[in-house]
Scaffold this motif. Structure first.
Motif, PDB file in Angstrom:
ATOM      1  N   PRO A 177       0.832  -1.203   0.000  1.00 11.28           N
ATOM      2  CA  PRO A 177       0.000   0.000   0.000  1.00 11.28           C
ATOM      3  C   PRO A 177       0.870   1.258   0.000  1.00 11.28           C
ATOM      4  N   GLY A 178       0.309   2.347  -0.493  1.00 11.40           N
ATOM      5  CA  GLY A 178       0.991   3.631  -0.416  1.00 11.40           C
ATOM      6  C   GLY A 178       1.888   3.946  -1.593  1.00 11.40           C
ATOM      7  N   VAL A 179       1.933   3.059  -2.600  1.00 16.77           N
ATOM      8  CA  VAL A 179       2.761   3.320  -3.776  1.00 16.77           C
ATOM      9  C   VAL A 179       1.947   3.056  -5.034  1.00 16.77           C
ATOM     10  N   THR A 180       2.374   3.638  -6.143  1.00 12.68           N
ATOM     11  CA  THR A 180       1.735   3.397  -7.425  1.00 12.68           C
ATOM     12  C   THR A 180       1.801   1.914  -7.768  1.00 12.68           C
ATOM     13  N   GLY A 181       0.675   1.348  -8.172  1.00 11.04           N
ATOM     14  CA  GLY A 181       0.639  -0.057  -8.555  1.00 11.04           C
ATOM     15  C   GLY A 181      -0.018  -0.962  -7.544  1.00 11.04           C
ATOM     16  N   ARG A 212      10.634  -4.465 -17.593  1.00  8.26           N
ATOM     17  CA  ARG A 212      11.234  -3.467 -18.481  1.00  8.26           C
ATOM     18  C   ARG A 212      10.169  -2.649 -19.208  1.00  8.26           C
ATOM     19  N   GLN A 213       9.069  -3.292 -19.559  1.00  5.99           N
ATOM     20  CA  GLN A 213       8.002  -2.580 -20.263  1.00  5.99           C
ATOM     21  C   GLN A 213       7.404  -1.479 -19.400  1.00  5.99           C
ATOM     22  N   GLN A 214       7.036  -1.800 -18.159  1.00 10.65           N
ATOM     23  CA  GLN A 214       6.415  -0.800 -17.293  1.00 10.65           C
ATOM     24  C   GLN A 214       7.390   0.315 -16.916  1.00 10.65           C
ATOM     25  N   HIS A 215       8.679  -0.016 -16.911  1.00  7.45           N
ATOM     26  CA  HIS A 215       9.692   0.962 -16.508  1.00  7.45           C
ATOM     27  C   HIS A 215       9.654   2.208 -17.381  1.00  7.45           C
ATOM     28  N   LEU A 268      -0.370   0.434 -15.109  1.00  7.86           N
ATOM     29  CA  LEU A 268      -0.893  -0.336 -13.983  1.00  7.86           C
ATOM     30  C   LEU A 268      -1.252  -1.758 -14.408  1.00  7.86           C
ATOM     31  N   ALA A 269      -1.768  -1.909 -15.617  1.00  8.19           N
ATOM     32  CA  ALA A 269      -2.126  -3.242 -16.101  1.00  8.19           C
ATOM     33  C   ALA A 269      -0.886  -4.111 -16.269  1.00  8.19           C
ATOM     34  N   VAL A 270       0.205  -3.528 -16.762  1.00 10.23           N
ATOM     35  CA  VAL A 270       1.447  -4.284 -16.922  1.00 10.23           C
ATOM     36  C   VAL A 270       2.018  -4.645 -15.551  1.00 10.23           C
ATOM     37  N   LYS A 321       0.167  -7.637 -14.144  1.00 10.97           N
ATOM     38  CA  LYS A 321       0.589  -8.911 -14.718  1.00 10.97           C
ATOM     39  C   LYS A 321       1.892  -9.390 -14.076  1.00 10.97           C
ATOM     40  N   ALA A 322       2.838  -8.473 -13.884  1.00 11.15           N
ATOM     41  CA  ALA A 322       4.107  -8.843 -13.260  1.00 11.15           C
ATOM     42  C   ALA A 322       3.884  -9.317 -11.820  1.00 11.15           C
ATOM     43  N   ASN A 323       3.035  -8.624 -11.098  1.00 12.12           N
ATOM     44  CA  ASN A 323       2.726  -8.989  -9.722  1.00 12.12           C
ATOM     45  C   ASN A 323       2.131 -10.392  -9.663  1.00 12.12           C
ATOM     46  N   ARG A 324       1.227 -10.700 -10.578  1.00 13.90           N
ATOM     47  CA  ARG A 324       0.567 -12.012 -10.570  1.00 13.90           C
ATOM     48  C   ARG A 324       1.541 -13.141 -10.934  1.00 13.90           C
TER      49      ARG A 324
END
Length: 596
Positions: A382-386, A522-525, A534-536, A539-542
């Motif tokens: 919590p507290g950060v983008t994403g 690298r893509q979201q970076h 956020l969608a990318v 996916k990385a988080n999952r």
């Protein structure tokens, strides 16, 4: 009255000469004071006061916002966030040091260039290199690769296209990959600006000799015991200019009014003790031996913050509490290169997922964490983008029956009749979990023992001091380790970096290396903030949830406390040298400690 360290409090000295001193304790020993090398929270909080990064976060600004520290205005950003121009203030000087041979040393562009290059020097072993490598400063990676290939010293004098001094005070940085959030890193202690002659003067002892342009200098150091910061007598004229955030408590609003326009820092000295056990830290604060309690130990939360409100007896004494989410994760990692728990084949993934599902998070939050945490659903806090507060995942699921079924399905069964599960090939299945000797970690280890016993998995514990575990973790020598990771910047990429191949051996303690994840990282970076990014990130988080290189246990909730004579304290997760923005009320201190 004296502290546990045996040093008399300032108010016991003659009033006319009494310096203003802030005393508090940290619970993990420091590792040193070289901004490029240190990665632990406590060492970085100290280097933040000694060294200036080019930028900083407004101490009380909410939402968090960047402002100039030693730059003349904010940097110029152009070419789709591929070109950055930093213009340094003139008349900023390093603290006096023998390395300067008696001369006053001004901060110049070459110092910022040198500081950045140190992260690329293989000998430095920077724990932060991956944060530059995402953008790829033009030419620097090649210089590093050449040094590694030829086993030669890094060539600091070799010009590169991506890092140039336009004049004595102006630095141009050019990167290959668009990086809309690169400036965040230039407010971090990792870019604490250093002078080349200091590094060369002290050589391998540079961790012990921090020399910067910041408000503080290292006055005394007893390793793993005591750190004293003294006001830098040559510090430039910086004034308190904070504004109380909307909804701030009345006492903070009043403190901001009182401190407005004061020269920084307002204290003369900061004395930091290293006390790993929770009880002596808590009792020392209650005895008024410490002015600040940095992180109320969870086991004393029911006493100090019953029902998450300041205890009436403490409130009556004038103690103030600041409760906050630190934007962090408490994790246990699996070394993905370990032959037992690592690997990407179905049975290895199943083993990690089963172990994770066998962890009773409700019991962990209720007992050792005393309710001061919330279950984690993924790697982003919590507290950060994403961060997605709607996400519910297997990460927080406790299902012992399903965990056993998964182990059975993939052949982790008792093959020799001794009552313990073995690996599919019949070899023993034994987990080795690294931890520390303090009280809370002992309780967490007891829960691990109980949870793994219930699954029929043998687990043993390897106990060492935190700095020792950190060193071993970075070298890939631990099978599993429980630790915390706090955000360096208010963006979820900081947490996704825990799984990125480019940060293996740095933040990526699990040594996770999945091509699909690396591509998403690298893509979201290079993407601007917005729904597409956020969608990318999701996916990385999952993917990290599915492969389980980390069991993310909880997001912790912290409470700091201050004595009534501490003025202006609030929690800023990213402005780490909080001691530069607070003062001591002498009258309140005298009332609490009348002369004997």
């Amino acid at each position: 009255m004296t502290m546990g360290t045996g040093v008399a409090r300032a108010q016991d000295a003659p009033a006319a000469s009494a310096p203003k001193v802030l005393r508090y304790a940290i619970r993990v020993a420091e590792t040193g004071f070289d901004p490029a090398q240190v990665t632990d929270l406590y060492s970085r909080n100290i280097t933040a006061g000694i060294f200036d990064a080019p930028l900083r976060y407004s101490y009380l600004g909410r939402p968090y916002r960047l402002e100039p520290a030693v730059t003349d205005g904010m940097p110029e950003v152009s070419d789709d966030a591929r070109r950055f121009v930093f213009k340094l203030k003139q008349g900023v000087y390093f603290n006096d040091d023998p390395a300067f041979k008696g001369k006053q040393r001004e901060l110049v562009a070459a110092d910022l260039i040198y500081t950045i290059k140190r992260h690329y020097d293989p000998r430095v072993k920077s724990g932060h290199l991956y944060r530059f490598e995402g953008a790829k400063i033009l030419g620097l990676s090649e210089v590093r690769a050449e040094a590694l290939k030829n086993k030669m010293p890094f060539d600091y004098d070799r010009p590169v296209d991506g890092l140039r001094a336009l004049d004595r005070y102006t630095v141009e940085i050019r990167v290959a990959n668009s990086d809309p959030r690169l400036l965040y890193h230039f407010a971090d202690p990792m870019v604490g600006i250093m002078a080349r002659e200091v590094v060369e003067f002290y050589g391998d002892k540079i961790m012990e000799h921090p020399v910067g342009t910041g408000a503080w200098r290292l006055g005394e150091w007893r390793r793993s015991s005591r750190i004293v910061l003294e006001k830098n007598p040559g510090f430039r004229d910086e004034r308190y200019h904070e504004q109380a955030p909307q909804g701030a408590k009345p006492e903070l609003v009043e403190a901001v009014r009182r401190l407005q326009g004061r020269k920084l820092p307002m204290l003369d000295r900061v004395e930091i003790a290293v006390i790993e056990e929770s009880q002596p830290r808590w009792l020392s604060f209650l005895r008024k031996e410490f002015d600040l309690l940095d992180d109320l130990p969870a086991e004393f939360a029911p006493i100090g913050m019953p029902q998450n409100k300041l205890a009436p007896n403490l409130a009556k004494e004038g103690v103030k509490a600041v409760r906050y989410e630190r934007a962090d994760v408490a994790i246990s990692y699996f070394n993905m290169e370990d032959p037992v728990v690592g690997g990407y084949t179905p049975e290895k993934i199943a083993l990690r997922r089963a172990i994770a599902m066998g962890v009773d998070l409700d019991q962990e939050i209720r007992l050792p964490r005393r309710g001061q945490a919330i279950p984690a659903q993924g790697i982003i806090s919590p507290g950060v983008t994403g961060y997605d507060k709607q996400l519910k995942s297997e990460m927080s699921q406790f299902d012992r029956a399903r965990a056993k079924a998964l182990l059975d399905l993939y052949g982790y069964v008792d093959k020799n009749g001794d009552g313990w599960r073995d690996q599919p090939d019949g070899s023993p299945l034994v987990l080795e979990y690294s931890t520390q000797p303090d009280g809370q970690n002992r309780q967490l280890a007891e829960l691990w023992q109980k949870n793994m016993d219930a699954l029929g998995i043998r687990i043993r514990f390897k106990i060492a001091k935190w700095p020792e575990n950190l060193k071993a973790a970075n070298a890939g020598k631990l099978m599993m380790w429980g630790m915390g990771w706090s955000a360096d910047v208010p963006d979820g990429e900081n947490f996704l970096g825990l799984g990125y191949v480019g940060s293996k051996g740095q933040s990526n303690k699990a040594r996770f290396d999945l091509p699909e994840f690396n591509a998403l990282y690298r893509q979201q970076h290079g993407m601007p903030d917005g729904p597409e990014r956020l969608a990318v990130m999701d996916k990385a988080n999952r993917l990290m949830i599915a492969y389980m290189p980390y069991k993310v246990h909880v997001h912790r909730i912290f409470t700091d406390m201050t004595q009534p004579w501490v003025i202006g304290y609030d929690k800023n997760l990213y402005q780490r040298d909080f001691y530069s923005y607070v003062d001591i009320d002498d009258e309140a201190l005298k009332k609490a400690h009348p002369k004997k």
